[in-house]
Design a protein around this motif. Structure first.
Motif, PDB file in Angstrom:
ATOM      1  N   SER A  40       0.343  -1.183   0.138  1.00 21.64           N
ATOM      2  CA  SER A  40       0.187  -0.253  -0.411  1.00 21.64           C
ATOM      3  C   SER A  40       0.564   1.109   0.015  1.00 21.64           C
ATOM      4  N   ASP A  90      -8.508   5.055  -0.625  1.00 21.10           N
ATOM      5  CA  ASP A  90      -9.832   4.303  -1.645  1.00 21.10           C
ATOM      6  C   ASP A  90      -7.520   3.429  -2.263  1.00 21.10           C
ATOM      7  N   THR A  94      -5.760   1.633  -0.258  1.00 21.73           N
ATOM      8  CA  THR A  94      -5.610   0.621   0.141  1.00 21.73           C
ATOM      9  C   THR A  94      -6.847  -0.002   0.633  1.00 21.73           C
ATOM     10  N   LYS A  95      -7.770  -0.316  -0.473  1.00 21.65           N
ATOM     11  CA  LYS A  95      -8.881  -0.482  -0.517  1.00 21.65           C
ATOM     12  C   LYS A  95      -8.685  -2.401  -0.404  1.00 21.65           C
ATOM     13  N   ASP A  96      -7.624  -3.066  -1.255  1.00 23.44           N
ATOM     14  CA  ASP A  96      -7.461  -3.794  -2.003  1.00 23.44           C
ATOM     15  C   ASP A  96      -6.491  -4.623  -0.511  1.00 23.44           C
ATOM     16  N   LYS A  97      -6.134  -3.343   0.483  1.00 21.01           N
ATOM     17  CA  LYS A  97      -5.446  -4.301   1.465  1.00 21.01           C
ATOM     18  C   LYS A  97      -5.365  -5.559   2.171  1.00 21.01           C
ATOM     19  N   GLN A  98      -4.880  -6.153   2.419  1.00 25.52           N
ATOM     20  CA  GLN A  98      -5.243  -7.292   3.757  1.00 25.52           C
ATOM     21  C   GLN A  98      -4.747  -7.996   4.628  1.00 25.52           C
ATOM     22  N   ASP A  99      -5.731  -7.804   5.955  1.00 30.63           N
ATOM     23  CA  ASP A  99      -5.140  -7.218   7.407  1.00 30.63           C
ATOM     24  C   ASP A  99      -4.709  -8.412   7.838  1.00 30.63           C
ATOM     25  N   LYS A 150       1.872   1.691  -3.703  1.00 30.55           N
ATOM     26  CA  LYS A 150       0.399   2.375  -4.335  1.00 30.55           C
ATOM     27  C   LYS A 150       0.252   4.161  -3.921  1.00 30.55           C
TER      28      LYS A 150
END
Length: 249
Positions: free
Chosen positions: A18, A233, A235-240, A21
């Motif tokens: 992230s 927006d 970092t919306k695909d960031k996995q926890d 990005k």
């Protein structure tokens, strides 16, 4: 001498992917006043490295109460230049394009919005704001817009909503009315930061067309929220990947 890792806390929270990005994203901010200056500050402190700032104004005494780069030492300076000089003290590697001009019908074609990932609208002028909304929503960039932050006192009333769902904001209402009257409209939905706090004894048009009192704790929250929308927006695909809390036995 080792270079200090000024983004270590952001990296812990967001993760390396992230952060990459965010580093590579390209953002243009129109208006670096009480709202836009804080948005820009937050983005650069969070790791953004490519930003264009647009404003045709100079720092004056009335800006000092709420605009980040406005101090007694910067009075009279071009706002975008003062802001750029401040940003490079945060990150010497940040690429800041400072455009000392106004976005209008005459200058709009000089801005290639398709070359950006995000457009931030922090413009005060209603006609210029309408034009930027029209152009930005027809570009590849994602638009986030600030509605009216003047004459507000209660930070608890600051909210985020899609433009046509904003309620209680005179500026948003005037914009929608004028879009309808002119037969133009945004090409797609976009989110706005606004406050539904009532503005007593002030008509809608007056609220949108003349200078009004404003305070930093409101304008800064507007700007920081705009920055937060961009970061969210990106970092919306960031996995926890944080470890799950261990159950207590």
């Amino acid at each position: 001498m080792n270079t200090p890792d000024t983004l270590s806390r952001a990296r812990i929270l967001l993760g390396e992917a992230s952060m990459n990005k965010l580093r590579d994203a390209r953002v243009i901010v129109f208006g670096v006043g009480g709202v836009g200056s804080w948005c820009v500050e937050s983005l650069v402190r969070s790791g953004l490295c490519h930003i264009t700032i647009v404003d045709d104004d100079r720092v004056c005494a009335s800006n000092v109460n709420r605009q980040l780069m406005a101090t007694t030492e910067t009075l009279g300076r071009v706002k975008v230049e003062a802001m750029r000089d401040h940003l490079v003290t945060i990150n010497p590697c940040v690429e800041v394009i400072a455009r000392h001009e106004r976005f209008t019908a005459e200058t709009a074609d000089a801005f290639d919005l398709d070359s950006y990932d995000y457009v931030v609208d922090a413009i005060d002028s209603v006609p210029d704001k309408m034009l930027l909304i029209e152009r930005a929503t027809r570009s590849r960039a994602k638009l986030f817009s600030s509605m009216g932050a003047a004459r507000k006192l209660d930070p608890r009333r600051i909210k985020v909503a899609e433009f046509f769902k904003v309620s209680g904001c005179p500026l948003a209402r005037v914009l929608r009315q004028r879009f309808k009257k002119t037969g133009t409209h945004p090409a797609r939905k976009f989110k706005c930061v606004y406050s539904d706090e009532l503005v007593p004894n002030l008509g809608e048009n007056e609220a949108c067309e003349r200078a009004n009192g404003s305070l930093m704790h409101i304008t800064a929250i507007f700007g920081l929220t705009l920055a937060g929308l961009i970061i969210a927006d990106i970092t919306k695909d960031k996995q926890d990947v944080r470890p799950a809390a261990q159950s207590q036995v």
